[in-house]
Design a protein around this motif. Structure first.
Motif, PDB file in Angstrom:
ATOM      1  N   THR A 219     -41.420   5.871  18.115  1.00  0.00           N
ATOM      2  CA  THR A 219     -42.651   5.618  18.766  1.00  0.00           C
ATOM      3  C   THR A 219     -42.390   5.667  20.165  1.00  0.00           C
ATOM      4  OG1 THR A 219     -43.838   4.659  16.829  1.00  0.00           O
ATOM      5  CG2 THR A 219     -44.870   4.213  19.227  1.00  0.00           C
ATOM      6  N   PHE A 220     -41.205   4.722  20.584  1.00  0.00           N
ATOM      7  CA  PHE A 220     -40.749   4.448  21.810  1.00  0.00           C
ATOM      8  C   PHE A 220     -40.291   5.614  22.366  1.00  0.00           C
ATOM      9  CE2 PHE A 220     -41.345  -0.274  20.793  1.00  0.00           C
ATOM     10  CZ  PHE A 220     -41.978  -0.735  21.729  1.00  0.00           C
ATOM     11  N   LEU A 221     -39.317   6.358  21.774  1.00  0.00           N
ATOM     12  CA  LEU A 221     -38.622   7.414  22.414  1.00  0.00           C
ATOM     13  C   LEU A 221     -39.627   8.673  22.558  1.00  0.00           C
ATOM     14  CD1 LEU A 221     -35.184   7.049  20.370  1.00  0.00           C
ATOM     15  CD2 LEU A 221     -35.736   7.095  22.685  1.00  0.00           C
ATOM     16  N   LEU A 222     -40.562   8.812  21.714  1.00  0.00           N
ATOM     17  CA  LEU A 222     -41.493   9.635  21.932  1.00  0.00           C
ATOM     18  C   LEU A 222     -42.400   9.309  23.094  1.00  0.00           C
ATOM     19  CD1 LEU A 222     -43.236  12.331  21.350  1.00  0.00           C
ATOM     20  CD2 LEU A 222     -44.752  10.981  19.589  1.00  0.00           C
ATOM     21  N   ALA A 223     -42.696   8.248  23.358  1.00  0.00           N
ATOM     22  CA  ALA A 223     -43.437   7.737  24.418  1.00  0.00           C
ATOM     23  C   ALA A 223     -42.550   7.766  25.794  1.00  0.00           C
ATOM     24  CB  ALA A 223     -43.936   6.335  24.327  1.00  0.00           C
ATOM     25  N   ALA A 224     -41.335   7.805  25.546  1.00  0.00           N
ATOM     26  CA  ALA A 224     -40.574   7.877  26.858  1.00  0.00           C
ATOM     27  C   ALA A 224     -40.415   9.388  27.184  1.00  0.00           C
ATOM     28  CB  ALA A 224     -39.083   7.281  26.427  1.00  0.00           C
ATOM     29  N   SER A 225     -40.362  10.369  26.210  1.00  0.00           N
ATOM     30  CA  SER A 225     -40.169  11.659  26.249  1.00  0.00           C
ATOM     31  C   SER A 225     -41.438  12.337  27.189  1.00  0.00           C
ATOM     32  CB  SER A 225     -39.926  12.489  25.121  1.00  0.00           C
ATOM     33  OG  SER A 225     -38.751  12.142  24.382  1.00  0.00           O
ATOM     34  N   ILE A 226     -42.544  11.905  26.578  1.00  0.00           N
ATOM     35  CA  ILE A 226     -43.895  12.394  27.198  1.00  0.00           C
ATOM     36  C   ILE A 226     -44.002  11.777  28.748  1.00  0.00           C
ATOM     37  CG2 ILE A 226     -46.382  12.276  27.001  1.00  0.00           C
ATOM     38  CD1 ILE A 226     -45.911  12.472  23.983  1.00  0.00           C
TER      39      ILE A 226
END
Length: 477
Positions: A219-226
């Motif tokens: 969840t955190f890495l997807l948020a960081a990517s977007i």
């Protein structure tokens, strides 16, 4: 499958008594699907009025659009997972209630930064609500009923994006009880109250038979990517491309690579990550998602650019600017109704035909802008908008059906979340890229030439969607 409607919890994975989604339940979840998409586009024609009333800079106004879109995109997959865990109707009701409250906060915002904060919260609440729509349809329908429901979902999605812009113009001009631009948010409150009443009565409860815990690292890495991609692209031009924008863009590939590595490791270990890489082994899902990206980028970029050009360049008011796209909405709706029959007869071959029609329509609108500027409005845009609407109606509903056609019911929430996240992130990316291109060209080229150039770039994107559509499976499972 029994056609009765129940609001009582029903155990998924029990073949003797699967929950059923009746007509009223389908209408209710489609209403929930329409609200977030309408609100992504409804502010486009209201931005000049918001800026004047709240003394907001261009950068802050872009955050009014981007804050909603980015929060929405970042949390969509998580919203789907939470629905699988705790119950989709429960998340749908909670998300819809939160959407109503945050819409009220937007409508009552005393200043620009309060509006930005409320829009971010509104996007987060939409992310809790929307994934439950697709997951509920997948879990409660089969066969021709699912095909019909998915076609209606696609038609709702496309129509909502155009209708949002038209509705925004009408509401701003109507100035209901002196509310001005605030009515574009306050109108959601009574709609949400109706939706909550209907959902409590007509939407069955479903959840995954084997729910997995939330994938916190994913969840955190997807948020960081977007975030590292969309925020600098959205805010960079208005902020003068400071150092942080370039550092953020440079961090994007590393964040995306880390996200993929973490998700692949979890998938191979037998856990269910936020976005399972194994899900992309489904050819229909993978190829459908690949097509959604350029389609959505072009759609949202066009809607933003045409709203700015018609108001600031052609001098149209919000109603005229919104109604200039009415032919697109009407024809989209009519062709969406014919879509299921065409797909039943011709399969996914209707999608490249739709891309060709959209390209012709966009070319006609580009020619109208070149020849008629600054006298550009409903009459000049009508032929091109009508043809483009027909083409879009033959693409979007069909592609959305293709993406989820072979996703197992146990992964309905995850699959729906991945699809809507791809669509929403691409919509935000369209405003950031085509919108930035257009606004950057205006000072040097003038409004007309900037508009024509941007439309030609979008035309290249339509050609790409046409080529990608040739790789779709010929039939829909």
């Amino acid at each position: 499958m029994t056609e009765t409607i129940t609001s009582r919890p029903v155990r998924t994975g029990t073949p003797e008594a699967p929950p059923a989604l009746g007509g009223l339940g389908l209408f209710t979840v489609l209403l929930g699907a329409a609200l977030p998409l309408v609100d992504f586009f409804i502010v486009n024609v209201a931005l000049p009025t918001i800026g004047a009333d709240l003394s907001a800079s261009e950068a802050v106004l872009e955050l009014v659009v981007a804050g909603y879109g980015v929060a929405y995109a970042v949390l969509l997959v998580l919203g789907g997972r939470l629905g699988d865990l705790f119950g989709r109707r429960r998340l749908f009701l909670g998300g819809m209630a939160a959407f109503g409250l945050t819409s009220l906060a937007c409508g009552l915002a005393p200043d620009a930064w309060s509006l930005v904060a409320a829009r971010v919260a509104q996007g987060a609440s939409a992310a809790a609500m929307l994934p439950q729509v697709l997951a509920t349809i997948q879990a409660t329908t089969t066969g021709h009923r699912r095909a019909r429901a998915m076609s209606l979902y696609g038609a709702t999605a496309g129509l909502s994006m155009v209708a949002g812009q038209i509705l925004g113009g009408v509401l701003v001009a109507a100035d209901i009880a002196g509310t001005g631009w605030r009515s574009v948010f306050l109108v959601n409150v009574p709609v949400v109250l109706v939706g909550l009443f209907l959902a409590a009565r007509a939407v069955p409860e479903t959840r995954s038979a084997r729910p997995e815990p939330v994938d916190v690292p994913g969840t955190f890495l997807l948020a960081a990517s977007i975030l590292t991609l969309l925020v600098p692209l959205t805010e960079g031009r208005a902020a003068g491309w400071p150092l942080w924008t370039w550092l953020s863009l440079a961090a994007f590939p590393f964040a995306a690579a880390a996200f993929y590595a973490v998700e692949r490791r979890a998938d191979r270990a037998g856990r269910t990550p936020l976005v399972p890489p194994s899900l992309f082994a489904i050819v229909s899902l993978r190829r459908g998602l690949l097509l959604i990206v350029p389609f959505s980028i072009g759609f949202s970029g066009f809607m933003f650019v045409i709203a700015v050009a018609l108001q600031q360049g052609a001098g149209l008011g919000p109603v005229a600017a919104g109604l200039a796209l009415a032919p697109l909405a009407v024809v989209f709706f009519l062709f969406s109704l014919a879509g299921p029959r065409l797909v039943a007869r011709y399969g996914t071959r209707v999608v490249p035909v739709g891309a060709a029609l959209q390209g012709v329509g966009l070319a006609l609108m580009t020619l109208a802008a070149w020849r008629s500027w600054p006298d550009l409005g409903l009459v000049e845009l009508l032929p091109g908008a009508a043809v483009a609407g027909a083409g879009q109606a033959l693409q979007l509903p069909v592609v959305l059906r293709v993406v989820l056609s072979e996703v197992p019911a146990v992964r309905a929430g995850v699959g729906g979340g991945v699809m809507v996240t791809t669509q929403q992130a691409s919509l935000a990316l369209g405003v950031a890229t085509l919108g930035t291109l257009f606004l950057s060209l205006v000072p040097g080229m003038g409004m007309r030439d900037a508009l024509v150039t941007t439309l030609l770039v979008q035309l290249a994107g339509v050609a790409l969607t046409g080529l990608l559509s040739l790789r779709l499976p010929r039939t829909i499972a």
